[in-house]
Write a protein that holds these residues in place. Structure first.
Motif, PDB file in Angstrom:
ATOM      1  N   LEU A   9       3.492   5.888  -5.742  1.00  0.00           N
ATOM      2  CA  LEU A   9       3.317   6.020  -7.191  1.00  0.00           C
ATOM      3  C   LEU A   9       2.146   6.930  -7.533  1.00  0.00           C
ATOM      4  CD1 LEU A   9       4.018   2.314  -8.207  1.00  0.00           C
ATOM      5  CD2 LEU A   9       5.527   4.290  -8.560  1.00  0.00           C
ATOM      6  N   LEU A  10       1.042   6.811  -6.803  1.00  0.00           N
ATOM      7  CA  LEU A  10      -0.115   7.685  -7.055  1.00  0.00           C
ATOM      8  C   LEU A  10       0.226   9.141  -6.742  1.00  0.00           C
ATOM      9  CD1 LEU A  10      -3.060   5.526  -5.624  1.00  0.00           C
ATOM     10  CD2 LEU A  10      -2.466   5.893  -8.035  1.00  0.00           C
ATOM     11  N   TYR A  11       0.983   9.374  -5.676  1.00  0.00           N
ATOM     12  CA  TYR A  11       1.374  10.727  -5.300  1.00  0.00           C
ATOM     13  C   TYR A  11       2.266  11.349  -6.375  1.00  0.00           C
ATOM     14  CZ  TYR A  11       3.367  14.567  -2.590  1.00  0.00           C
ATOM     15  OH  TYR A  11       3.781  15.802  -2.161  1.00  0.00           O
ATOM     16  N   ILE A  12       3.266  10.606  -6.822  1.00  0.00           N
ATOM     17  CA  ILE A  12       4.152  11.109  -7.882  1.00  0.00           C
ATOM     18  C   ILE A  12       3.338  11.407  -9.131  1.00  0.00           C
ATOM     19  CG2 ILE A  12       6.068  10.512  -9.414  1.00  0.00           C
ATOM     20  CD1 ILE A  12       7.172   8.779  -7.074  1.00  0.00           C
ATOM     21  N   HIS A  13       2.450  10.502  -9.482  1.00  0.00           N
ATOM     22  CA  HIS A  13       1.598  10.689 -10.665  1.00  0.00           C
ATOM     23  C   HIS A  13       0.772  11.966 -10.535  1.00  0.00           C
ATOM     24  CE1 HIS A  13      -1.298   9.861 -13.857  1.00  0.00           C
ATOM     25  NE2 HIS A  13      -2.245  10.101 -12.968  1.00  0.00           N
ATOM     26  N   LEU A  29      -2.998   0.944 -11.903  1.00  0.00           N
ATOM     27  CA  LEU A  29      -3.083   1.974 -10.868  1.00  0.00           C
ATOM     28  C   LEU A  29      -4.037   3.102 -11.270  1.00  0.00           C
ATOM     29  CD1 LEU A  29       0.472   2.229  -9.305  1.00  0.00           C
ATOM     30  CD2 LEU A  29      -1.412   0.691  -8.798  1.00  0.00           C
ATOM     31  N   THR A  30      -4.188   3.341 -12.569  1.00  0.00           N
ATOM     32  CA  THR A  30      -5.162   4.357 -12.994  1.00  0.00           C
ATOM     33  C   THR A  30      -6.584   3.930 -12.650  1.00  0.00           C
ATOM     34  OG1 THR A  30      -5.017   3.387 -15.208  1.00  0.00           O
ATOM     35  CG2 THR A  30      -3.819   5.448 -14.836  1.00  0.00           C
ATOM     36  N   ASP A  31      -6.843   2.638 -12.546  1.00  0.00           N
ATOM     37  CA  ASP A  31      -8.176   2.153 -12.155  1.00  0.00           C
ATOM     38  C   ASP A  31      -8.504   2.591 -10.733  1.00  0.00           C
ATOM     39  OD1 ASP A  31      -8.332   0.834 -14.596  1.00  0.00           O
ATOM     40  OD2 ASP A  31      -7.673  -1.086 -13.765  1.00  0.00           O
ATOM     41  N   LEU A  32      -7.502   2.799  -9.908  1.00  0.00           N
ATOM     42  CA  LEU A  32      -7.713   3.205  -8.529  1.00  0.00           C
ATOM     43  C   LEU A  32      -8.126   4.676  -8.423  1.00  0.00           C
ATOM     44  CD1 LEU A  32      -4.614   1.450  -6.924  1.00  0.00           C
ATOM     45  CD2 LEU A  32      -6.939   0.566  -7.139  1.00  0.00           C
ATOM     46  N   LEU A  33      -7.888   5.428  -9.482  1.00  0.00           N
ATOM     47  CA  LEU A  33      -8.202   6.860  -9.476  1.00  0.00           C
ATOM     48  C   LEU A  33      -9.599   7.167  -9.967  1.00  0.00           C
ATOM     49  CD1 LEU A  33      -4.796   8.185 -10.858  1.00  0.00           C
ATOM     50  CD2 LEU A  33      -5.569   8.106  -8.477  1.00  0.00           C
ATOM     51  N   LYS A  34     -10.281   6.171 -10.508  1.00  0.00           N
ATOM     52  CA  LYS A  34     -11.619   6.385 -11.079  1.00  0.00           C
ATOM     53  C   LYS A  34     -12.673   6.417 -10.009  1.00  0.00           C
ATOM     54  CE  LYS A  34     -10.332   4.332 -15.400  1.00  0.00           C
ATOM     55  NZ  LYS A  34     -10.357   3.224 -16.283  1.00  0.00           N
ATOM     56  N   SER A  73       0.828  -1.202   0.000  1.00  0.00           N
ATOM     57  CA  SER A  73       0.000   0.000   0.000  1.00  0.00           C
ATOM     58  C   SER A  73       0.867   1.258   0.000  1.00  0.00           C
ATOM     59  CB  SER A  73      -0.972   0.006   1.178  1.00  0.00           C
ATOM     60  OG  SER A  73      -0.284  -0.007   2.400  1.00  0.00           O
ATOM     61  N   GLN A  74       2.028   1.203   0.649  1.00  0.00           N
ATOM     62  CA  GLN A  74       2.940   2.340   0.622  1.00  0.00           C
ATOM     63  C   GLN A  74       3.471   2.578  -0.788  1.00  0.00           C
ATOM     64  OE1 GLN A  74       5.565   0.880   3.660  1.00  0.00           O
ATOM     65  NE2 GLN A  74       4.586   2.097   5.268  1.00  0.00           N
ATOM     66  N   GLY A  75       3.842   1.507  -1.472  1.00  0.00           N
ATOM     67  CA  GLY A  75       4.329   1.626  -2.849  1.00  0.00           C
ATOM     68  C   GLY A  75       3.268   2.210  -3.769  1.00  0.00           C
ATOM     69  N   ILE A  76       2.036   1.735  -3.621  1.00  0.00           N
ATOM     70  CA  ILE A  76       0.936   2.268  -4.433  1.00  0.00           C
ATOM     71  C   ILE A  76       0.740   3.747  -4.125  1.00  0.00           C
ATOM     72  CG2 ILE A  76      -1.565   2.188  -4.790  1.00  0.00           C
ATOM     73  CD1 ILE A  76      -1.338  -0.903  -4.328  1.00  0.00           C
ATOM     74  N   SER A  77       0.746   4.106  -2.845  1.00  0.00           N
ATOM     75  CA  SER A  77       0.556   5.506  -2.448  1.00  0.00           C
ATOM     76  C   SER A  77       1.650   6.398  -3.033  1.00  0.00           C
ATOM     77  CB  SER A  77       0.565   5.638  -0.923  1.00  0.00           C
ATOM     78  OG  SER A  77      -0.516   4.938  -0.373  1.00  0.00           O
ATOM     79  N   SER A 121       7.982  11.245   1.933  1.00  0.00           N
ATOM     80  CA  SER A 121       7.851  10.700   3.283  1.00  0.00           C
ATOM     81  C   SER A 121       6.935  11.580   4.135  1.00  0.00           C
ATOM     82  CB  SER A 121       9.242  10.594   3.926  1.00  0.00           C
ATOM     83  OG  SER A 121       9.144  10.244   5.282  1.00  0.00           O
ATOM     84  N   GLU A 122       7.170  12.875   4.105  1.00  0.00           N
ATOM     85  CA  GLU A 122       6.378  13.804   4.922  1.00  0.00           C
ATOM     86  C   GLU A 122       4.924  13.858   4.466  1.00  0.00           C
ATOM     87  OE1 GLU A 122       8.540  17.464   4.514  1.00  0.00           O
ATOM     88  OE2 GLU A 122      10.077  16.851   5.980  1.00  0.00           O
ATOM     89  N   GLN A 123       4.701  13.963   3.167  1.00  0.00           N
ATOM     90  CA  GLN A 123       3.342  14.117   2.648  1.00  0.00           C
ATOM     91  C   GLN A 123       2.500  12.857   2.823  1.00  0.00           C
ATOM     92  OE1 GLN A 123       1.883  17.051   1.487  1.00  0.00           O
ATOM     93  NE2 GLN A 123       3.747  17.849   2.413  1.00  0.00           N
ATOM     94  N   LEU A 124       3.134  11.697   2.756  1.00  0.00           N
ATOM     95  CA  LEU A 124       2.396  10.434   2.869  1.00  0.00           C
ATOM     96  C   LEU A 124       2.475   9.832   4.269  1.00  0.00           C
ATOM     97  CD1 LEU A 124       3.269   8.816  -0.570  1.00  0.00           C
ATOM     98  CD2 LEU A 124       1.241  10.148   0.060  1.00  0.00           C
ATOM     99  N   ASN A 125       3.189  10.511   5.168  1.00  0.00           N
ATOM    100  CA  ASN A 125       3.316  10.056   6.550  1.00  0.00           C
ATOM    101  C   ASN A 125       3.860   8.622   6.622  1.00  0.00           C
ATOM    102  OD1 ASN A 125       3.223  10.461   9.309  1.00  0.00           O
ATOM    103  ND2 ASN A 125       1.161   9.612   9.492  1.00  0.00           N
TER     104      ASN A 125
END
Length: 140
Positions: free
Chosen positions: A16-20, A135-140, A10-14, A37-41
């Motif tokens: 990648l989504l944040y960078i995207h 991962l784009t499916d998670l944004l829909k 879940s951290q890896g997904i978070s 690190s700071e933004q995603l805690n």
């Protein structure tokens, strides 16, 4: 039987989504590990480890130096949840089995084998599902 799941997926997904998200906002600058690190805690050492694994799997690109940081190596639409799992848990199975019991005998061995077979079938089904979710499916 003992099953263990890591939060690295879940951290890896978070990450990648944040960078995207920032890249979508036309922020094409490399993102620092500290900012992520700071933004995603996520603790800094954990962030470094997860990003190292994402880099090794060629999901992100790292640039050293003062203006360095992290960018996506390919579009989010080309990355599946399975890609992220395989990156952050290299060589690990989805299910970790506890079969080191002191009981012995044919019946115990048969039960252990049925447990193993069942969880391996579940793992195959889970992998098949995870490789279908981009991962784009998670944004829909």
């Amino acid at each position: 039987m003992k099953m263990a799941y890591s939060t690295a997926l879940s951290q890896g997904i978070s990450i990648l989504l944040y960078i995207h998200g920032l890249m979508e906002e036309d922020c094409y600058n490399y993102l620092s590990t500290k900012l992520i690190s700071e933004q995603l805690n996520i603790p800094a050492p954990t962030t470094v480890k997860v990003i190292r694994n994402l880099n090794n799997a060629k999901l992100t690109i790292a640039k050293e130096g003062a203006k360095g940081g992290i960018l996506l190596a390919r579009p989010l639409s080309e990355i599946t949840i399975l890609d992220v799992f395989l990156a952050v848990e290299p060589g690990n199975a989805l299910f970790k089995l506890h079969t080191n019991v002191t009981l012995q005998g044919k019946e115990v061995d048969e039960v252990k084998q049925r447990i193993t077979d069942s969880l391996q079938a579940a793992e195959r089904a889970m992998q098949n599902h995870l490789k279908e979710v981009r991962l784009t499916d998670l944004l829909k």
